[in-house]
Design an enzyme around this catalytic site. Structure first.
Site, short mmCIF file in Angstrom:
data_model
loop_
_atom_site.label_atom_id
_atom_site.label_comp_id
_atom_site.label_asym_id
_atom_site.label_seq_id
_atom_site.Cartn_x
_atom_site.Cartn_y
_atom_site.Cartn_z
N TYR A 146 0.83 -1.22 0.00
CA TYR A 146 0.00 0.00 0.00
C TYR A 146 0.85 1.26 0.00
CZ TYR A 146 -3.48 3.39 1.66
OH TYR A 146 -4.30 4.47 1.80
N ASN A 218 7.60 -2.24 2.86
CA ASN A 218 6.64 -1.21 3.24
C ASN A 218 6.04 -1.56 4.61
OD1 ASN A 218 5.07 1.20 2.42
ND2 ASN A 218 3.31 -0.19 2.42
N SER A 252 3.18 -3.61 4.58
CA SER A 252 3.34 -4.92 3.94
C SER A 252 4.78 -5.10 3.47
CB SER A 252 2.42 -5.09 2.72
OG SER A 252 1.06 -5.10 3.10
N SER A 290 -0.31 -5.92 8.15
CA SER A 290 0.79 -6.13 7.20
C SER A 290 0.54 -7.35 6.32
CB SER A 290 2.10 -6.30 7.97
OG SER A 290 3.21 -6.10 7.13
N GLY A 291 0.68 -7.16 5.01
CA GLY A 291 0.62 -8.27 4.07
C GLY A 291 2.02 -8.74 3.77
#
Length: 372
Positions: A146, A218, A252, A290-291
């Protein structure tokens, strides 16, 4: 300039600051040290000031990673993936879990352009390989993090043409890092970050193999930041992120691991899991928002798809009992790639005046000096 110390445009890398890492890097210390692997970018930076959806400011892009040379990229590679924390997206993962392979370029972009990147990759392949997909399907890998803190993410500025440009521009050799491609609008531990890469050489059976890592970083809060075993994030508390627009903690990391060592899909899933260790070494622990999704593939065992006639296929692989050095290489590569993504990034202001500082090189070096 030494490719281990600086990017092709002269931006510093972690080793250029004198930081010392475990393991033996490849020629470029990049995922492209794996023969046949190439990386390309499309970077979009435009405008400043208040957010006007559809107009900007724009701080985004797309990254393409080709697992094989372009003329062979429609041939599948064995692969595995791991979701450390699943608040994110990586398309094609269900097929990888089922069949243990994927084909076509991998793309990484912002969260709201992930579907477009996937679809554009299919359109690129249909045009590039005439007839190949007339009676077959394509399920390419596209992933996201993101960037809406800096970028007009709902302006949908990434287009098919940008995806095509990233794929067509993919090249071997040294890789640019920092605020480029899909990593353009990203941040890590409260500092500007984005795209980063590293590699490790592993000797096995009288031959040198490579494990290459690429990250779009990120994730992480400032206080989490740990570098070479030292938790130092709070030492930078005076360098604040300027939040004109509130943020809800979206973060992420996508990590892609490539190797020319022969592995089977279940082994590549295990190698992908070791990216988690690299994230943890930097202080990440998989925050709720978080991904953290990781992909690993092997360029060995080229003939893994059946033909028109019935025939048994063969494959080679490193025994499970000998896999530990490759696990270690994956963890080391991801750790260094994350730090490279931060060190190569400069400060950036985006939408509404939101601002992310750069990780200051001299202060980082001074903090780590007592530990050598």
């Amino acid at each position: 300039m030494n490719a281990h110390h600086a990017t092709p445009t002269g931006k510093r890398r972690a080793r250029g600051l004198g930081l010392r890492f475990e393991g033996r890097p490849g020629r470029w210390n990049a995922i492209t040290d794996v023969p046949g692997v190439a990386v390309g970018y499309a970077t979009l930076i435009a405008g400043q000031g208040p957010l006007v959806p559809g107009r900007g400011p724009v701080r985004t892009g797309v990254t393409a990673i080709l697992p094989r040379p372009v003329e062979e990229v429609q041939a599948p590679v064995f692969a595995g993936f791991h979701s450390f924390n699943g608040n994110g997206e990586m398309t094609g993962s269900h097929y990888i879990a089922e069949a243990g392979k994927f084909a076509l370029p991998v793309t990484i972009t912002n969260t709201h352009s992930c579907g477009l990147a996937r679809d554009a990759t299919i359109r690129w392949a249909v045009r590039r390989f005439a007839g190949r997909f007339d009676e077959d399907f394509a399920l390419p890998v596209a992933a996201e993090t993101y960037d809406g803190f800096l970028n007009d993410i709902n302006g949908f500025h990434v287009t098919e043409e940008h995806v095509f440009a990233a794929i067509d521009g993919a090249a071997a050799g040294p890789v640019e890092e920092g605020s480029v491609g899909g990593g353009t609008g990203m941040k890590c531990f409260g500092f500007k970050a984005g795209s980063g890469t590293a590699s490790r050489c592993v000797a096995y059976g009288g031959q040198d193999y490579t494990v290459g890592a690429f990250v779009q970083a990120n994730f992480g809060a400032r206080g989490d930041l740990t570098v070479l075993g030292r938790r130092i994030g709070t030492a930078f508390d005076d360098l604040a992120v300027r939040r004109v627009t509130p943020e809800r903690g979206a973060s992420s990391i996508i990590a892609v691991l490539a190797t020319d060592a022969p592995f089977l899909p279940h082994q590549l899933r295990r190698i992908a899991q070791r990216a988690t260790v690299g994230v943890a070494r930097m202080g990440g622990f998989g925050r709720h928002g978080s991904g953290d999704i990781f992909l690993a593939f092997s360029t060995a065992n080229a003939a893994i798809m059946g033909g028109a006639a019935e025939a048994l296929l063969g494959a080679r692989w490193v025994p499970d009992e000998d896999i530990d050095p490759f696990f270690e290489a994956a963890a080391q590569g991801v750790e260094e790639a994350i730090l490279n993504s931060m060190i190569a990034s400069g400060e950036m202001e985006g939408r509404d005046g939101n601002f992310i500082p750069a990780l200051p090189h001299d202060r980082l070096r001074a903090l780590l000096a007592p530990a050598g």
